[in-house]
Each structure stands twice: as C-alpha cells, then as structure tokens.
Design an enzyme around this catalytic site. Sequence first.
Site, mmCIF file in Angstrom:
data_model
loop_
_atom_site.group_PDB
_atom_site.id
_atom_site.type_symbol
_atom_site.label_atom_id
_atom_site.label_comp_id
_atom_site.label_asym_id
_atom_site.label_seq_id
_atom_site.Cartn_x
_atom_site.Cartn_y
_atom_site.Cartn_z
ATOM 1 N N GLU A 1 0.835 -1.198 0.000
ATOM 2 C CA GLU A 1 0.000 0.000 0.000
ATOM 3 C C GLU A 1 0.877 1.259 0.000
ATOM 4 O O GLU A 1 1.853 1.327 0.745
ATOM 5 C CB GLU A 1 -0.913 -0.023 1.237
ATOM 6 C CG GLU A 1 -1.961 -1.114 1.130
ATOM 7 C CD GLU A 1 -2.425 -1.658 2.474
ATOM 8 O OE1 GLU A 1 -2.424 -0.890 3.461
ATOM 9 O OE2 GLU A 1 -2.767 -2.853 2.537
ATOM 10 N N SER B 1 -5.406 -4.601 0.462
ATOM 11 C CA SER B 1 -5.767 -6.022 0.444
ATOM 12 C C SER B 1 -4.563 -6.791 0.950
ATOM 13 O O SER B 1 -3.787 -7.350 0.180
ATOM 14 C CB SER B 1 -6.084 -6.472 -0.995
ATOM 15 O OG SER B 1 -7.113 -5.712 -1.556
ATOM 16 N N GLU B 2 -4.400 -6.775 2.265
ATOM 17 C CA GLU B 2 -3.178 -7.373 2.829
ATOM 18 C C GLU B 2 -3.038 -8.845 2.448
ATOM 19 O O GLU B 2 -1.932 -9.326 2.197
ATOM 20 C CB GLU B 2 -3.143 -7.205 4.350
ATOM 21 C CG GLU B 2 -2.782 -5.800 4.833
ATOM 22 C CD GLU B 2 -3.939 -4.812 4.784
ATOM 23 O OE1 GLU B 2 -5.080 -5.248 4.526
ATOM 24 O OE2 GLU B 2 -3.700 -3.616 5.007
ATOM 25 N N ALA C 1 2.641 -3.802 11.652
ATOM 26 C CA ALA C 1 2.570 -5.177 12.152
ATOM 27 C C ALA C 1 1.138 -5.519 12.556
ATOM 28 O O ALA C 1 0.697 -6.661 12.411
ATOM 29 C CB ALA C 1 3.496 -5.350 13.346
ATOM 30 N N ASP C 2 0.425 -4.507 13.028
ATOM 31 C CA ASP C 2 -0.957 -4.737 13.472
ATOM 32 C C ASP C 2 -1.846 -5.284 12.351
ATOM 33 O O ASP C 2 -2.897 -5.836 12.617
ATOM 34 C CB ASP C 2 -1.558 -3.420 13.969
ATOM 35 C CG ASP C 2 -0.630 -2.710 14.912
ATOM 36 O OD1 ASP C 2 -0.911 -2.664 16.107
ATOM 37 O OD2 ASP C 2 0.416 -2.203 14.444
ATOM 38 N N HIS D 1 -2.177 0.113 16.336
ATOM 39 C CA HIS D 1 -1.120 0.543 15.414
ATOM 40 C C HIS D 1 0.263 0.538 16.079
ATOM 41 O O HIS D 1 1.177 1.172 15.565
ATOM 42 C CB HIS D 1 -1.396 1.962 14.897
ATOM 43 C CG HIS D 1 -2.273 2.003 13.676
ATOM 44 N ND1 HIS D 1 -3.585 1.620 13.697
ATOM 45 C CD2 HIS D 1 -2.012 2.380 12.394
ATOM 46 C CE1 HIS D 1 -4.111 1.781 12.481
ATOM 47 N NE2 HIS D 1 -3.174 2.222 11.672
#
Length: 819
Positions: free
Chosen positions: A497, A527-528, A552-553, A595
Amino acid sequence: MPKSIPIDPETVFARGRIHFSDIEINAYQRTIEEELATYSQDDFLNIWLDMCAIREFESVLHEIKTRGSYKGISYSHLGPAHLSIGQEAAAVGMAFSLTPDDHIYGSHRSHGEILAKGFSAIRQMSEAQLLGIMRSYREGAILKPLESAHQGSVRELAVKFLIYGAYSEMFARETGLNRGLGGSMHAFFTSFGIYPNNAIVGGSGSIAPGAALFKRINRKPGIVVANIGDASFACGPVWEGITFASMEQYRRLWDQALGGGLPILFNCMNNHYGMGGQPSGETMGCQFIARIGAGVNPEQMHAERVNGYDPFPVIDAFRRKKQILLEGRGPVLLDTVTYRMSGHSPSDASSYRSKEELEKWQQADSILAFRRKLVEGRVASEEALEEARARTQSAVFEMFKLAIDYEASPRVPLDSELIGAVMFSNQKVERFDDRPPEFLQPLAANPRVQQIRGKVRTPLQDGKPAPKMKVFNIRDAIFEALLHRFSIDPTMVAFGEENRDWGGAFAVYRGLTEALPYHRLFNAPISEAAIVGAAVGYALEGGRVVAELMYADFMGRAGDELFNQLAKWQAMSAGQLKMPVVLRISVGAKYGAQHSQDFTALVHHIPGLKVVYPVTPYDAKGMMNSALAGTDPVVFFESQKLYDFGEMFVQSGVPEGYYEIDLSEPSIKRTGNDLTIITFGPTLYQAVEAADQLAARFGISTELIDLRSANPINYQPLVDSVRKTGKVLLASDAVERGSVIETVAARLTQFCFDDLDAPPVLVGSRNWITPAAELEAMFFPQAHWLIDAIHERIMPLEGHQPATNQTLGELARRSRLGV
Ligand SMILES: Cc1ncc(C[n+]2csc(CCOP(=O)(O)OP(=O)(O)O)c2C)c(N)n1
Ligand SMILES: [Mg+2]
C-alpha cells in the site's frame, strides 16, 4: 503517474448511470454432430479416457477409505480423501486446451484437476521432453519403480508416472510428486503446469494473481487458472485476489508492451455445496457466482456460467476466455457448474441433500452422458468405449497397487531429518533472470541516491553527532540494499500500500518512483491478504519480491498467507520450490492499541519463516542485503521509532559498498563482564541507557547483545556471554507473554543452567493494549524497569530504590489476572 489521472468535481457529479451487460448462462448449445468438425477422433477418446481415469482414481480412494479395500486389495489410508466424483467433465474441460505453459492453482478437492492438467500436458510434450522431466525429477525417484516393467510408449509411461506419483503423494511415500510431504490436498507438479493446491479453501485466490503477475512482468507465455470452489468465493482472500488482479493500472499506467491485464482466470468449480452449506440459496446472496464479475470492472470479468457436467462447453469457454486473457483483457471469471456425487469426505453422511437430488445427478452422470454422445455421434461404439475404459481402469489400479507397496514405494524414514532439511532452501541467487533490470533513469541521477551521497555514515563527524538531516539513517540503509538488488535482479519487484508516489508509508521508498517503472514498484489495493498472497505466487513462479505490510498490526489481515502459504510451500514441495520473498513490516508507536504492536512472536512461532528485526543502519543494510540474496521467506521487521536513527555502534560507519550479515548471528553491541543484556528490537536503546547507568552508578560492566533475528539464531555467542557473566536479562518491546525473548530465555536456561547465578529475567511490554502516545511510558520497557528488574531478581544494587514492581510476586499476581 496517478497525477495523470486527475479527479474533476464536474465529471464526478455529472448525472449518469452504471450500465451492466447480460451474463450468459449455458450459452453453449452445440450438438455432437456439430462438434465432429471441432474435435478429432483422438480428442474425443482422450476426453473420455481422461474422465474415466479420474473417476477410477477416486473410486479406488473412496473404496479404501470407506471399506478398507479395493478389488480384494486392503489398505489403510490415514489421510484425507476429498473426492470430486461427478466433477470429471469440469476438470477435463478446464485442462483440455491449456498448454504446459498455462499454470493451474487449486484447492483441497483437486485430484481431478491435477490429473486432467497432467494428461493434457503429457499429450502436448515431446517424448524427449517427457523423458527428460521424468529422469531428472529427483533423479528419477518416481520413474525408477515404473521403468523396468513398462511396455509401451514414453507417453504412456508419463501417464503412469503422474498417476503413480499422485497416489504415492497421497500415501506419503518417497515416490510421491512431492516426496509425500504435501499429501492429497497439496499435491502439484510444476513441469506439467500443475501448481500448488491448497487445503485452505480459496487459498489460491490470493496466490494465483501473483503467478499471473509474474507472467506479465517477466513476459512469460501462458495463463494462470485459479480453481476455486463455489463456497470459497465467500473467502476474503478470494475477493482480495480478484481486486488485486483487476487493478486498472495494468492497462492504464503500465507499459503497454507488457501485455495489459493479468492473464488470470478465476474458475469456480461450482458443485453447489461447501461441505454441507449451499452458497446459492443459503450462505451467499449472488445466486450465480458469475454475477460477482459484474461488480468488479466494466468488462464484468467477461463472466459466464457454463455447463461443467459436459466437457464440451467447458473446453469451448476456456478457449474463448484464454484468448481474452492473451489479448490483455483479463481477468476472467468462469462459473463452471458441476456436481459432487461423492461426499465432501468419507465421513460425510450427505445429511444436507436429499436422496432424490443425488439420484437425479447420478442419472445425469457426466461420464455416462458423454459416452451416450460419442455413441450418438458415431465416434465409437459403446463396447469400444467400455473396453478402452477397462484398460484405463486396470492401469490406474496397477499404479495404486504399486503406490501402496512399501518396497517399491517406501516412506521417508521416520527418524530422518528430511523435513528439517527442506524447511528452508538457504541458497544464494544473484538474479532469477539474465535480462538487464529495467530502470527509468541512471541510478547516479536519482535524487535520493544523490541526497544519500552527502550523508554522514559514522556515529560521529568531527567528534560530534551530525545534524538529523545529514545522518545516514535506517531508512537510507534499507533503501540502499533494495536499490542494489533491484539493479541486479530483473525479476525483483516491490508492492504494497502507498508504495509508489507516496514513497512507502514511512518514506523508505522515496526516490524509487523516479527510478523504477510501474511494474517494478506499484501500489497494491488495501488487500493485505492479496499483497502477501501475490508475493507467494510471484515467488512460486520464480521471481523475487519485496512485499510490504504497513503496520505489524495488519498482519492478521494476511494471516493465512503468512502462516500457511509463505511459510509452507518450500517444505510441502520437499525442497522443489523456493520462496524468495522479503516481507517488510513496520512496528508502530504513538498510535495506540491497533497501530503499535510488536507482533514478532506470531511469525516466530510459525515454522518456515525467517524473522529478523534489525535496529541499526549497519544491521538493516547488511541483513536486507542477505535477505535479498537468499531464497527463503524473510519477515523483515522495522521500527517506526528508529527510522531516523543513525549508526551508533560501528565506529567505521555503514559501508557504501555491498556486504551481508549472517541472519542467524546475534550482534554483540558492547562487551562487558558482569551482566548480559539481550534485546530484540528497539529496546536495545533502553538497554544502552540502562547499561550506562549501571556502569556510572554501580560500576557494573554490561555485555549488550542484540538478537537481530528471532529465527534462525546461533546461540553460541549468547551462551558464551552468559557463561562469562552468569547473569542475563532479556528485553523487548513485544508484550512479555509468549514473546521471542521468552523462548530465548527458556533455551538459555537449558544451555547455561549450571553457569547462571539467577534465572534469566524478562522485561517486555505489559500484557495490555498499547496505550496512547502520552501513556506509552507505562507500557513499553523503560531503562529504569531494566535496572529495577536486575535489582529485584538478579543482584541487589546497593542503595537502589526501585520505581516499578519487578518482583516475582507481582509477576504471579499479573499472571493470575491474565494481564
Ligand atoms: C479457510 C478454510 N475454511 C474452512 C475449511 C474447511 N472446509 C474444507 S472444504 C470446505 C468446503 C469448501 O467448499 P467449496 O469451496 O465449494 O469447495 P468444494 O469442497 O465444494 O470443492 C470447508 C468449509 C478449510 N479447509 N479452509
Ligand atoms: Mg463447492
């Protein structure tokens, strides 16, 4: 540049309508007489026999699973058997006109797809090619048990090879397509264009777009097919994969010479059921999977619903759709309607469907219907067809018998270390292709390269720290390593992203937009799952990727792709496949509970991933260089707190040239004799502060070690240090429970039990949510927490008044409360 896609309020607010076009259902209506001109006699027979071979292959499995024997041969098969009896026409139709360059990805119910694709490839390859493949595949391991008794053509031998390899794989034999390490739901054989099949339903939905991306970017022939069950069209990663595959940029912003839209066909193997749930009518609302295409793009994904209970409409659709894909007008969605007559698995009592329904589909059985057609069209007599079928059945049965024979088809010895040996490929590959890497400008002309050239790479300049803007920092270090590999490996791409014009969320990529064409650095949708899945697909096809998850979250959004895909395919391929993926993940701060979490422990727990967390520019560059030269998946954590940090430990500074750091090697940042502090992540800097105070106030000399890596780890330097000092404290920013340092502490207790004056002490973040920036000091380990913990649990520090409660009693109290 997106700047060239201006958004104008006048157009945006002009009145209009969105138009949809009709989506065809069962448009194919040709008769067998009409098809006599389309297919040769051989084609008709091949289609028939392929369907029969698949039916027999699975009938054997069905019998041995439910009755324990087949035709008097007993066998106990412990593993799964997700059969597709009834779906043969759909599988054979799908594979019939695909070439070996076309790659299929599928799911747990893919025996039919694997065999059909293999049969089709075998027919198209030369005998020399087939022999080459069979002989070289693991030095003929699958071929040897077949070769001596074989009488017949090379092509027939190749068919046996495929069936035997598939059975052996299911029965966990060394002679399996993947040495028995993949199993029934994961078998594949890339030489025939059969790519990984996934027991995680819909798994190929996010992976296959990466494979198609590889074909586009590296100008490879062929298309990619993602076979996905109807119920799995509800999976998030499938929708994300479709989003990723249908991005407008491929046709609008990328170099047209690359060929346009991704050459991917999402093929719904629509058998009307999940395990027992019914997507159409019960668990989904689209009624027709084909309708999904209408929402995706103006072409509606060229969606169509076809009769997959007959091979002809499927072949016809695949031919037409393949053409669309080769013209760069993809992606395509096909809704191939079929029916699963077998249960979902042998334990399925079919409680979700009526006997009458099943009987209707059995009467309409695609194999019987196809035979009728061939007889009607005078292609062959029923007797001739049945005779050929009987020969095929006995050939399949022979392969089954060979596959269960422990002498011909042994298991990997249970005391062997084979799985350990294939978890990582541990190779170095300079470049995955020899063509020159594409750039938009000479690197020397790049503004970021020029800016970095003037920066200070040493801890001090003229005896004092350089101003912030002049310091060569961690951001620069990562950039330099990336640019190096981009300039060597033409297959290397980066996406995630806000990766392009924004410069990456934390400016690591600033300058790369100017340097690289779109297809080497691009923005992915949010869209991880697709970001990590596509990276996996790209790597499986033979390219190098740097994918990025901003925080990381957000790892949870790509949970399956991280835990089951990125981590697993090297081992499930028994070392045939490589996974050269670097997944950059930054660890936040100041942004609260969702976050600012250090999730290193999650991936550290998953076998098959290398997990590193460098916190100095020297380490960041050297470790990124190593990760980018390797062939294993590396989850590369970066701390947002530290991006601006310069080098503090290596006095000679960060080299301008190329160097690598062994990913398993902890780094001794400072030597000492009285106490060892081991850190993982940015807590190194709190440890430095604590060590300074310990020296100044108590005359204690501390050895400071940065783990840098959670997996792999060479414990020797840690053990040497603890043996020397007899005392060890471990600290990191992750919540303490289940953290990486907890594992390290447990191992050190075992390695150094006799040398320790006290048990290893852990200081992590509290087992809480991460609070707001203003409250972070109560959550993240502070230097004085470390000193308090040393005082309470390692050695009393004379005159020290602890400010926090680091006692074992407090640890027990918190544990009881679960916080
Ligand atoms: C992510 C995931 N969720 C659930 C399952 C359990 N499961 C295995 S098969 C299946 C049904 C899948 O249905 P569909 O996608 O239509 O494929 P089919 O089994 O009909 O071929 C389910 C729920 C799984 N393997 N993976
Ligand atoms: Mg289904």
